[in-house]
Design a protein around this motif. Structure first.
Motif, PDB file in Angstrom:
ATOM      1  N   GLY A 117      -8.803  13.920   2.219  1.00 38.14           N
ATOM      2  CA  GLY A 117      -8.896  13.316   0.898  1.00 38.14           C
ATOM      3  C   GLY A 117     -10.074  13.778   0.083  1.00 38.14           C
ATOM      4  O   GLY A 117     -10.345  13.229  -0.981  1.00 38.14           O
ATOM      5  N   LEU A 133       0.888   4.122  -2.816  1.00 33.46           N
ATOM      6  CA  LEU A 133       0.753   5.555  -2.568  1.00 33.46           C
ATOM      7  C   LEU A 133       1.922   6.322  -3.168  1.00 33.46           C
ATOM      8  O   LEU A 133       1.762   7.405  -3.729  1.00 33.46           O
ATOM      9  N   GLN A 134       3.130   5.745  -3.033  1.00 33.95           N
ATOM     10  CA  GLN A 134       4.308   6.423  -3.560  1.00 33.95           C
ATOM     11  C   GLN A 134       4.280   6.499  -5.089  1.00 33.95           C
ATOM     12  O   GLN A 134       4.794   7.433  -5.700  1.00 33.95           O
ATOM     13  N   GLU A 189       0.831  -1.204   0.000  1.00 31.78           N
ATOM     14  CA  GLU A 189       0.000   0.000   0.000  1.00 31.78           C
ATOM     15  C   GLU A 189       0.865   1.253   0.000  1.00 31.78           C
ATOM     16  O   GLU A 189       0.578   2.231  -0.693  1.00 31.78           O
ATOM     17  N   GLN A 237       1.887   7.102  -6.971  1.00 27.34           N
ATOM     18  CA  GLN A 237       0.920   8.058  -7.534  1.00 27.34           C
ATOM     19  C   GLN A 237       1.615   9.378  -7.827  1.00 27.34           C
ATOM     20  O   GLN A 237       1.351  10.398  -7.202  1.00 27.34           O
ATOM     21  N   TYR A 289      -2.899  14.421   0.764  1.00 25.68           N
ATOM     22  CA  TYR A 289      -3.659  13.411   1.515  1.00 25.68           C
ATOM     23  C   TYR A 289      -2.888  12.093   1.573  1.00 25.68           C
ATOM     24  O   TYR A 289      -2.807  11.455   2.630  1.00 25.68           O
ATOM     25  N   ASN A 290      -2.321  11.649   0.454  1.00 20.79           N
ATOM     26  CA  ASN A 290      -1.558  10.398   0.444  1.00 20.79           C
ATOM     27  C   ASN A 290      -0.370  10.465   1.389  1.00 20.79           C
ATOM     28  O   ASN A 290      -0.060   9.511   2.105  1.00 20.79           O
ATOM     29  N   THR A 291       0.341  11.594   1.383  1.00 19.45           N
ATOM     30  CA  THR A 291       1.494  11.756   2.277  1.00 19.45           C
ATOM     31  C   THR A 291       1.049  11.697   3.731  1.00 19.45           C
ATOM     32  O   THR A 291       1.681  11.021   4.559  1.00 19.45           O
ATOM     33  N   ARG A 319      -1.682  10.280   5.062  1.00 19.38           N
ATOM     34  CA  ARG A 319      -2.124   8.932   5.428  1.00 19.38           C
ATOM     35  C   ARG A 319      -0.957   7.955   5.494  1.00 19.38           C
ATOM     36  O   ARG A 319      -0.926   7.053   6.327  1.00 19.38           O
ATOM     37  N   ARG A 320       0.015   8.139   4.579  1.00 15.83           N
ATOM     38  CA  ARG A 320       1.183   7.244   4.582  1.00 15.83           C
ATOM     39  C   ARG A 320       1.957   7.369   5.899  1.00 15.83           C
ATOM     40  O   ARG A 320       2.378   6.372   6.485  1.00 15.83           O
TER      41      ARG A 320
END
Length: 676
Positions: free
Chosen positions: A554, A405-406, A401, A408, A568-570, A572-573
């Motif tokens: 998000g 995310l990375q 996961e 994207q 948002y991805n950063t 949540r990661r």
């Protein structure tokens, strides 16, 4: 004799198993204690005395260098003062100018400034020069240095002046408090180091005394801070048998040793001696203080040591009795536990309903109970192995996961950069084309490397620096990028692509939306205990609180670059990797700019990996794998929530909802609505 042993053997064999075990355990527990009690009862006092002396010697060995270091500081101040030009000229035999002229000189001002610098108040409290010069001399009243120069008449009546007068050969002396006048103690300091010199005045050589005043409390504190026992006393005496400093005035008077005795004992032994003082045995140690005529004395009365040995003996007796009682109880419990092994196995197996099964101790018998325990332990090993494999699968899912995310990466940046390179090429600016291609190559090399999911702060800073350089090539150097991160943070671990989405958002939605299309981005960092804090700020147009919340949850989108999704991805990661207390925090004022605080635990890449592997137990890993599996299933609308909960091992739907929200911060329905 043989018949007696046979009778004892038959009697022992006829006893019940529980009784045999009780007797055996009790004997094993009590015999060593009896032996130890007999041994220590004869050696206890000597051991306490030796330990007390060793402790005091260790404390004294630490105290003496501290006292000598303090003396060195005082002597160093004296050396600095006597090294000043004004002092040298004052004492020079070739001096022709009057003292008042010398007091008005620049060297006198420099001398006074030096005196003010060395009198720090904590150790050296004042510096004075007493001169055998008429009191009405202008040098004592009309110049800045007059604060330090005093007529000798002010020393009349002091004990130290009488000592110098009585011994013409004496040139220097450390003075305890009663050597000084009450005026000196109140206004200058309660101890002093005084050196005698001579100076030329009106063609005659007259005495001159340099007094470095300092605090007795400093020495008292050094003695007190390093005392190992409250019943002991430490004090210092000088060659005139005068008390210099002490931890207790009353005890130092009670256990007083004359200076001659101290010298004799110091030369004859380097260890503590036993001496009868006023009918009481006292252990005393003696230490010479370098660069002085002082000796430090440490006296330990023997009575507190005796009392301590009696207290320890009484405590030992109580502990011994308690151990006998505890040994009997333990022996009884251990023997009776043999008959309860079956219950223990059942209870242990029942615990598997609430957590991972735990193996029982290996059986020491080969009966049916022993076989049952062996079978249960084998089953436990197999189950734990399966749970570890499932936990590893869950970790692999989480890593996948993270990698997803990375991956994207926003393609708009690549398109725009290639467009810029094409335009530069058409303009014939080959050197700039080469530079842009090299920067773009390095940028994607740092971005797309998948050997490790973690990078360092140094690499991330290089990554965003290249990104800003490429953007400046597009936008004609409109963006100033300032980096102020201390070197000790550079090797700390950080997930890849943490800074770039934030910097991209600062540029595209902050600075470039200003009318001037120009601005500054500042990246700073520091440590807060075990947390790395990175602060990225810009002077762009800012954003509202609603927009920040949408972006971090998000819900925000960007039609141009998708940088809001990257934020948002950063966020949540970071939370998935480290916990909900880490991630991104935004603080923005519309029209003035935005600050982004990034928080993550302080660690190097290898340290964090090792630490995480050690801290994750099988139960938490299994639970996390189920929750990660739930994330994947929630993205499929054809599966209802009941089926997802059952698929992830939850028979109770409410428990599934509760644990999901505790782990991710939102309910399964909220996550599904957001994804779909």
């Amino acid at each position: 004799m043989k018949t007696t042993f046979q009778s004892i053997d038959r009697f022992y064999k006829s006893l019940k198993l529980q009784t045999k075990l009780t007797i055996t355990h009790l004997v094993i527990a009590t015999i060593p204690m009896i032996v130890l009690a007999a041994f220590f009862s004869t050696k206890l006092y000597d051991m306490i005395v030796a330990d007390s002396i060793r402790t005091e010697q260790g404390a004294s060995a630490q105290t003496v260098p501290l006292i000598e270091g303090t003396i060195s500081q005082i002597l160093n101040v004296q050396t600095q003062i006597t090294g000043q030009d004004f002092y040298k000229l004052t004492l020079s035999a070739d001096r022709t100018e009057p003292l008042s002229s010398l007091a008005a000189s620049r060297s006198a001002d420099d001398f006074q400034k030096k005196v003010e610098r060395v009198t720090d108040g904590s150790l050296v409290t004042d510096v004075k020069i007493y001169m055998d010069v008429p009191q009405d001399d202008p040098a004592f009243s009309e110049y800045p240095v007059s604060d330090t120069l005093l007529p000798i008449k002010q020393a009349y009546g002091t004990y130290w002046y009488g000592i110098f007068k009585g011994d013409p050969t004496l040139t220097k002396m450390f003075c305890p408090p009663f050597y000084l006048s009450s005026y000196e103690i109140k206004h200058n300091g309660d101890m002093a180091y005084i050196t005698k010199s001579s100076m030329l005045y009106n063609g005659e050589h007259v005495p001159c005394f340099l007094a470095i005043y300092f605090s007795q409390e400093h020495f008292n504190a050094l003695l007190k801070d390093n005392m190992a026992s409250g019943s002991s006393v430490a004090y210092m005496v000088n060659a005139r048998d005068n008390l210099v400093a002490t931890t207790d005035s009353a005890l130092s008077g009670t256990y007083h040793f004359s200076y001659d005795e101290i010298q004799e004992y110091f030369r004859s032994s380097n260890n503590f001696i036993l001496k009868n003082v006023l009918g009481e045995d006292v252990y005393a140690g003696f230490y010479n203080i370098k660069n002085t005529d002082w000796y430090m004395v440490v006296a330990m009365p023997s009575q507190p040591i005796i009392n301590k040995s009696i207290e320890i003996t009484i405590a030992f007796i109580f502990v011994y009795i308690a151990c006998i009682v505890v040994a009997f109880l333990i022996a009884t419990l251990l023997s009776s536990s043999i008959t309860k092994q079956l219950s223990a196995v059942i209870n242990q197996m029942a615990k598997a309903r609430t957590g991972p099964p735990v193996a029982l101790p290996a059986p020491d018998t080969q009966d049916e109970i022993g076989d049952l325990i062996s079978t249960y332990n084998y089953m436990t090993r197999v189950i734990n192995q399966l749970m570890e494999e499932q936990a590893k699968s869950a970790e692999d899912l989480r890593i996948a996961e993270f990698n997803s995310l990375q991956s994207q990466i926003n393609p708009h940046f690549l398109y725009n950069t290639m467009d810029m390179i094409n335009w530069l090429s058409q303009q014939g600016r080959s050197q700039e084309v080469t530079s842009a291609i090299q920067k773009l190559s390095r940028f994607y090399k740092l971005t797309l490397s998948r050997k490790k999911s973690l990078s360092t702060i140094a690499n991330e800073i290089e990554h965003v620096s290249i990104y800003v350089q490429l953007q400046n090539m597009r936008f004609h150097d409109k963006i100033d990028f300032l980096i102020d991160v201390p070197d000790y943070l550079m090797e700390h671990a950080i997930p890849k692509l943490t800074f770039q989405p934030v910097i991209e958002n600062c540029i595209l939605h902050g600075i470039l939306e200003k009318e001037s299309k120009q601005g500054t981005i500042v990246l700073t960092g520091w440590l807060e205990e075990n947390t790395v804090v990175i602060l990225i700020s810009d002077d762009g147009i800012g954003m509202s609180r609603e927009k920040i919340e949408d972006m971090l949850n998000g819900r925000g989108t960007s039609s141009v670059s998708g940088s809001n999704i990257g934020i948002y991805n950063t966020h949540r990661r970071l939370q998935l990797m480290y916990g909900l207390q880490y991630g991104l925090t935004y603080n923005s004022v519309p029209g003035r700019g935005t600050e982004v605080e990034i928080r993550l635990p302080a660690s190097t890449p290898s340290k964090y990996t090792d630490k995480t592997a050690k801290e994750n137990d099988a139960e938490n890993s299994l639970r996390e794998s189920h929750l990660v599996q739930a994330l994947n299933l929630l993205s499929r609308p054809e599966i209802n929530l009941y089926e997802i909960a059952e698929e992830c091992g939850y028979k109770d739907l409410q428990q599934f909802f509760t644990e999901f929200k505790e782990h991710f911060g939102y309910s399964p329905e909220e996550y599904r609505r957001h994804v779909l």
